[in-house]
Write a protein that holds these residues in place. Structure first.
Motif, PDB file in Angstrom:
ATOM      1  N   PRO A   4      54.300  27.482  22.875  1.00 46.40           N
ATOM      2  CA  PRO A   4      55.160  27.784  24.013  1.00 46.40           C
ATOM      3  C   PRO A   4      55.131  29.276  24.354  1.00 46.40           C
ATOM      4  O   PRO A   4      54.867  30.119  23.486  1.00 46.40           O
ATOM      5  CB  PRO A   4      56.550  27.353  23.543  1.00 46.40           C
ATOM      6  N   GLY A   5      55.378  29.578  25.601  1.00 46.09           N
ATOM      7  CA  GLY A   5      55.376  30.973  26.028  1.00 46.09           C
ATOM      8  C   GLY A   5      55.771  31.106  27.479  1.00 46.09           C
ATOM      9  O   GLY A   5      56.284  30.165  28.097  1.00 46.09           O
ATOM     10  N   ILE A   6      55.546  32.290  28.004  1.00 49.59           N
ATOM     11  CA  ILE A   6      55.872  32.562  29.402  1.00 49.59           C
ATOM     12  C   ILE A   6      54.676  33.185  30.105  1.00 49.59           C
ATOM     13  O   ILE A   6      53.822  33.814  29.484  1.00 49.59           O
ATOM     14  CB  ILE A   6      57.089  33.494  29.567  1.00 49.59           C
ATOM     15  N   VAL A   7      54.653  32.987  31.406  1.00 43.62           N
ATOM     16  CA  VAL A   7      53.752  33.722  32.292  1.00 43.62           C
ATOM     17  C   VAL A   7      54.644  34.499  33.249  1.00 43.62           C
ATOM     18  O   VAL A   7      55.453  33.912  33.968  1.00 43.62           O
ATOM     19  CB  VAL A   7      52.814  32.787  33.081  1.00 43.62           C
ATOM     20  N   ILE A   8      54.522  35.825  33.224  1.00 42.35           N
ATOM     21  CA  ILE A   8      55.246  36.670  34.171  1.00 42.35           C
ATOM     22  C   ILE A   8      54.268  37.044  35.279  1.00 42.35           C
ATOM     23  O   ILE A   8      53.279  37.734  35.035  1.00 42.35           O
ATOM     24  CB  ILE A   8      55.791  37.939  33.504  1.00 42.35           C
ATOM     25  N   ARG A   9      54.526  36.550  36.472  1.00 43.96           N
ATOM     26  CA  ARG A   9      53.668  36.863  37.618  1.00 43.96           C
ATOM     27  C   ARG A   9      54.335  37.983  38.412  1.00 43.96           C
ATOM     28  O   ARG A   9      55.441  37.813  38.951  1.00 43.96           O
ATOM     29  CB  ARG A   9      53.487  35.641  38.511  1.00 43.96           C
ATOM     30  N   LEU A  10      53.688  39.129  38.507  1.00 50.02           N
ATOM     31  CA  LEU A  10      54.208  40.293  39.218  1.00 50.02           C
ATOM     32  C   LEU A  10      53.454  40.475  40.529  1.00 50.02           C
ATOM     33  O   LEU A  10      52.223  40.366  40.567  1.00 50.02           O
ATOM     34  CB  LEU A  10      54.060  41.546  38.363  1.00 50.02           C
ATOM     35  N   SER A  57      40.685  31.044  35.207  1.00 48.71           N
ATOM     36  CA  SER A  57      40.496  30.296  36.454  1.00 48.71           C
ATOM     37  C   SER A  57      41.790  30.186  37.268  1.00 48.71           C
ATOM     38  O   SER A  57      41.763  30.328  38.499  1.00 48.71           O
ATOM     39  CB  SER A  57      39.937  28.909  36.145  1.00 48.71           C
ATOM     40  N   LEU A  58      42.905  29.914  36.623  1.00 48.42           N
ATOM     41  CA  LEU A  58      44.165  29.804  37.353  1.00 48.42           C
ATOM     42  C   LEU A  58      44.534  31.131  38.009  1.00 48.42           C
ATOM     43  O   LEU A  58      44.954  31.176  39.163  1.00 48.42           O
ATOM     44  CB  LEU A  58      45.281  29.349  36.421  1.00 48.42           C
ATOM     45  N   TYR A  59      44.374  32.210  37.265  1.00 44.47           N
ATOM     46  CA  TYR A  59      44.684  33.517  37.834  1.00 44.47           C
ATOM     47  C   TYR A  59      43.752  33.852  38.986  1.00 44.47           C
ATOM     48  O   TYR A  59      44.199  34.348  40.032  1.00 44.47           O
ATOM     49  CB  TYR A  59      44.599  34.617  36.775  1.00 44.47           C
ATOM     50  N   GLU A  60      42.473  33.596  38.827  1.00 46.37           N
ATOM     51  CA  GLU A  60      41.517  33.916  39.891  1.00 46.37           C
ATOM     52  C   GLU A  60      41.830  33.133  41.156  1.00 46.37           C
ATOM     53  O   GLU A  60      41.680  33.651  42.268  1.00 46.37           O
ATOM     54  CB  GLU A  60      40.091  33.636  39.413  1.00 46.37           C
ATOM     55  N   SER A  61      42.265  31.887  41.008  1.00 41.74           N
ATOM     56  CA  SER A  61      42.657  31.099  42.167  1.00 41.74           C
ATOM     57  C   SER A  61      43.876  31.705  42.840  1.00 41.74           C
ATOM     58  O   SER A  61      43.945  31.789  44.078  1.00 41.74           O
ATOM     59  CB  SER A  61      42.943  29.657  41.736  1.00 41.74           C
ATOM     60  N   ASP A  62      44.848  32.140  42.045  1.00 41.71           N
ATOM     61  CA  ASP A  62      46.041  32.794  42.591  1.00 41.71           C
ATOM     62  C   ASP A  62      45.665  34.080  43.309  1.00 41.71           C
ATOM     63  O   ASP A  62      46.130  34.360  44.416  1.00 41.71           O
ATOM     64  CB  ASP A  62      47.023  33.074  41.448  1.00 41.71           C
ATOM     65  N   LYS A  63      44.810  34.859  42.698  1.00 41.03           N
ATOM     66  CA  LYS A  63      44.358  36.128  43.285  1.00 41.03           C
ATOM     67  C   LYS A  63      43.672  35.898  44.623  1.00 41.03           C
ATOM     68  O   LYS A  63      43.911  36.608  45.608  1.00 41.03           O
ATOM     69  CB  LYS A  63      43.417  36.825  42.308  1.00 41.03           C
ATOM     70  N   ALA A  64      42.812  34.883  44.683  1.00 40.85           N
ATOM     71  CA  ALA A  64      42.056  34.606  45.904  1.00 40.85           C
ATOM     72  C   ALA A  64      42.944  34.134  47.046  1.00 40.85           C
ATOM     73  O   ALA A  64      42.662  34.386  48.220  1.00 40.85           O
ATOM     74  CB  ALA A  64      40.973  33.572  45.613  1.00 40.85           C
ATOM     75  N   GLY A  67      46.395  36.609  49.508  1.00 45.74           N
ATOM     76  CA  GLY A  67      46.401  37.170  50.857  1.00 45.74           C
ATOM     77  C   GLY A  67      46.978  38.562  50.951  1.00 45.74           C
ATOM     78  O   GLY A  67      47.429  38.981  52.021  1.00 45.74           O
ATOM     79  N   THR A  68      46.983  39.329  49.864  1.00 43.30           N
ATOM     80  CA  THR A  68      47.513  40.687  49.872  1.00 43.30           C
ATOM     81  C   THR A  68      46.447  41.662  49.414  1.00 43.30           C
ATOM     82  O   THR A  68      45.522  41.303  48.683  1.00 43.30           O
ATOM     83  CB  THR A  68      48.740  40.810  48.943  1.00 43.30           C
ATOM     84  N   THR A  69      46.582  42.917  49.846  1.00 41.31           N
ATOM     85  CA  THR A  69      45.617  43.936  49.446  1.00 41.31           C
ATOM     86  C   THR A  69      45.771  44.291  47.976  1.00 41.31           C
ATOM     87  O   THR A  69      44.812  44.716  47.333  1.00 41.31           O
ATOM     88  CB  THR A  69      45.793  45.196  50.297  1.00 41.31           C
ATOM     89  N   THR A  70      46.989  44.127  47.453  1.00 44.08           N
ATOM     90  CA  THR A  70      47.235  44.353  46.032  1.00 44.08           C
ATOM     91  C   THR A  70      47.471  43.003  45.373  1.00 44.08           C
ATOM     92  O   THR A  70      48.528  42.391  45.570  1.00 44.08           O
ATOM     93  CB  THR A  70      48.453  45.262  45.799  1.00 44.08           C
ATOM     94  N   PRO A  71      46.525  42.495  44.618  1.00 45.48           N
ATOM     95  CA  PRO A  71      46.664  41.149  44.056  1.00 45.48           C
ATOM     96  C   PRO A  71      47.752  41.094  42.994  1.00 45.48           C
ATOM     97  O   PRO A  71      48.133  42.115  42.413  1.00 45.48           O
ATOM     98  CB  PRO A  71      45.281  40.880  43.441  1.00 45.48           C
ATOM     99  N   PRO A  72      48.269  39.906  42.719  1.00 44.63           N
ATOM    100  CA  PRO A  72      49.277  39.752  41.672  1.00 44.63           C
ATOM    101  C   PRO A  72      48.676  40.022  40.301  1.00 44.63           C
ATOM    102  O   PRO A  72      47.459  40.019  40.117  1.00 44.63           O
ATOM    103  CB  PRO A  72      49.711  38.295  41.813  1.00 44.63           C
ATOM    104  N   ALA A  73      49.540  40.261  39.334  1.00 44.07           N
ATOM    105  CA  ALA A  73      49.132  40.415  37.942  1.00 44.07           C
ATOM    106  C   ALA A  73      49.916  39.427  37.094  1.00 44.07           C
ATOM    107  O   ALA A  73      51.071  39.114  37.392  1.00 44.07           O
ATOM    108  CB  ALA A  73      49.374  41.841  37.463  1.00 44.07           C
ATOM    109  N   TRP A  74      49.290  38.940  36.043  1.00 43.86           N
ATOM    110  CA  TRP A  74      49.947  38.006  35.126  1.00 43.86           C
ATOM    111  C   TRP A  74      50.049  38.629  33.744  1.00 43.86           C
ATOM    112  O   TRP A  74      49.083  39.223  33.235  1.00 43.86           O
ATOM    113  CB  TRP A  74      49.134  36.717  34.992  1.00 43.86           C
TER     114      TRP A  74
END
Length: 211
Positions: A4-10, A57-64, A67-74
């Protein structure tokens, strides 16, 4: 065995476009309450983070699709232990992973990231479990705590080796006498033994999504 854990999406943009993440038990949508950047976050409580750690893969899909110039970070972390109101003064528990009662709208979440020197890591864990966690539980409005170890990062983001996540009511004693009393001789020693500075963010809860 599940981890178990967390993903913090910023993200600098609203989390309305945040993706779904497999094995999510509950997710909290947050906005900054400390005037720091990035201004938006989403915390996913995940029953097993193993596949997320293993593949980008999940992060790369989110990044793609962001739609922002500064992509999210996990920031992906593994669960260590936690406290709730029913064991606020006892030893921390290794379950449950999620909060017994989800935070309400406009309540606060304080996330502290710490990186002790490798030779002082045992002292850091003893401090948090034996002293610091219990003192934070005395702060008015405190509702629970969860501790995590960094497992993986995706994107550009400053990180720490360990994270303490504390949950408070909207009206609370942060900055007050009980909170200040948490700075003890042991606390000062932990700060001196840090490999780098503490990372602290304060967030306001905007919404809770089950599953």
């Amino acid at each position: 065995m599940a981890t178990p854990g967390i993903v913090i999406r910023l993200s600098g943009a609203s989390s309305t476009s945040a993706p779904s993440i497999p094995n999510t038990e509950v997710a909290y949508t947050l906005t900054a309450a400390d005037n720091e950047t990035p201004e938006h976050a989403k915390i996913y409580f995940v029953s097993d983070v193993t596949s997320i750690i293993a593949s980008a893969s999940l992060y790369e899909s989110d990044k793609a699709s962001s739609g922002t110039t500064t992509p999210p970070a996990w920031i992906v972390c593994k669960f260590i232990n936690g406290r709730d109101t029913d064991n606020s003064s006892g030893a921390p528990k290794t379950s449950p992973h999620t909060l017994q009662t989800p935070p309400v709208h406009d309540s606060r979440i304080v996330i502290n990231g710490s990186t002790p020197r490798p030779d002082k890591e045992a002292d850091y864990h003893a401090w948090y479990d034996q002293e610091h966690g219990g003192k934070l539980a005395l702060v008015p409005g405190w509702r629970g705590m969860r501790r995590y170890a960094l497992a993986k990062t995706f994107g550009e983001v400053e990180t720490a080796d360990f994270y303490g996540v504390n949950f408070y009511d909207e009206v609370n004693g942060l900055g007050g006498p009980e909170w200040k009393a948490g700075v003890t001789e042991w606390t000062l020693r932990i700060r001196e033994n840090a490999a780098k500075g503490n990372i602290r963010r304060v967030w306001r809860v905007e919404g809770v999504t089950e599953g």
